[in-house]
Design a protein around this motif. Structure first.
Motif, mmCIF file in Angstrom:
data_model
loop_
_atom_site.group_PDB
_atom_site.id
_atom_site.type_symbol
_atom_site.label_atom_id
_atom_site.label_comp_id
_atom_site.label_asym_id
_atom_site.label_seq_id
_atom_site.Cartn_x
_atom_site.Cartn_y
_atom_site.Cartn_z
ATOM 1 N N ARG A 40 -4.903 12.636 4.095
ATOM 2 C CA ARG A 40 -3.918 11.943 3.272
ATOM 3 C C ARG A 40 -2.953 12.938 2.637
ATOM 4 O O ARG A 40 -1.763 12.641 2.477
ATOM 5 C CB ARG A 40 -4.639 11.127 2.194
ATOM 6 N N ARG B 126 -1.074 6.687 2.161
ATOM 7 C CA ARG B 126 -2.402 6.128 2.447
ATOM 8 C C ARG B 126 -2.374 5.308 3.739
ATOM 9 O O ARG B 126 -3.282 5.399 4.566
ATOM 10 C CB ARG B 126 -2.878 5.263 1.285
ATOM 11 N N ARG C 207 -10.385 3.934 5.841
ATOM 12 C CA ARG C 207 -9.956 4.438 7.139
ATOM 13 C C ARG C 207 -11.073 4.207 8.142
ATOM 14 O O ARG C 207 -12.235 4.528 7.888
ATOM 15 C CB ARG C 207 -9.640 5.928 7.035
ATOM 16 N N TRP D 275 -2.173 7.561 6.797
ATOM 17 C CA TRP D 275 -3.466 8.207 7.014
ATOM 18 C C TRP D 275 -4.452 7.208 7.628
ATOM 19 O O TRP D 275 -5.130 7.524 8.608
ATOM 20 C CB TRP D 275 -3.981 8.757 5.688
ATOM 21 N N CYS D 276 -4.521 5.998 7.082
ATOM 22 C CA CYS D 276 -5.424 4.972 7.620
ATOM 23 C C CYS D 276 -5.053 4.595 9.058
ATOM 24 O O CYS D 276 -5.922 4.281 9.867
ATOM 25 C CB CYS D 276 -5.405 3.713 6.749
ATOM 26 N N GLN E 234 0.856 -1.179 0.000
ATOM 27 C CA GLN E 234 0.000 0.000 0.000
ATOM 28 C C GLN E 234 0.893 1.230 0.000
ATOM 29 O O GLN E 234 2.004 1.197 0.556
ATOM 30 C CB GLN E 234 -0.909 -0.001 1.231
ATOM 31 N N ARG E 235 0.410 2.308 -0.621
ATOM 32 C CA ARG E 235 1.162 3.553 -0.605
ATOM 33 C C ARG E 235 1.396 3.994 0.831
ATOM 34 O O ARG E 235 0.514 3.893 1.689
ATOM 35 C CB ARG E 235 0.387 4.648 -1.326
#
Length: 129
Positions: A27, A16, A79, A19-20, A12-13
């Protein structure tokens, strides 16, 4: 070589994921932070928000007055709550520094050290006389 659907190669980036995991409110803030170069993944500086992280990667970055050391455990599609976010990582950060009265004081400050506010006030009084 594994395919994108391979479970062992889930990525995953970094913006991202951060943020999650609720390290940042948005983000875009996470992306800007990664862009500053203050984030390290497995000891290597990362400057691109599109950098892919996978479970087992260790992120090191400053946040507030602490250095955070976070191991990526898993990902989520959306999220969620703070409770869900806490399951995304293993916090390996050193304990926060002591606050207030628990903070150790300097034993023998240098004689060249700048005077504190009380000493400065006394100096002003003496100069005014």
């Amino acid at each position: 070589m594994g395919s994108k659907s391979d479970d062992n190669d889930i990525r995953q980036r970094i913006d991202r994921w951060m943020w999650c995991a609720r390290f940042f409110k948005t983000r875009s803030i996470a992306a800007r932070f990664v862009g500053t170069g203050k984030v390290r993944v497995n000891g290597t500086r990362v400057t691109k928000a599109a950098h892919q992280v996978r479970p087992g990667d260790v992120l090191t970055f400053p946040l507030g007055d602490r250095i955070r050391v976070i191991e990526v455990v898993t990902f989520v599609e959306k999220r969620g709550s703070a409770t869900i976010a806490a399951t995304l990582y293993d916090d390996q950060s050193p304990p926060p520094p002591p606050k207030g009265k628990d903070k150790p004081k300097a034993v023998n400050p240098s004689p060249d050290a700048a005077p504190d506010s009380r000493a400065r006030a006394k100096l002003r009084e003496l100069k005014a006389q």
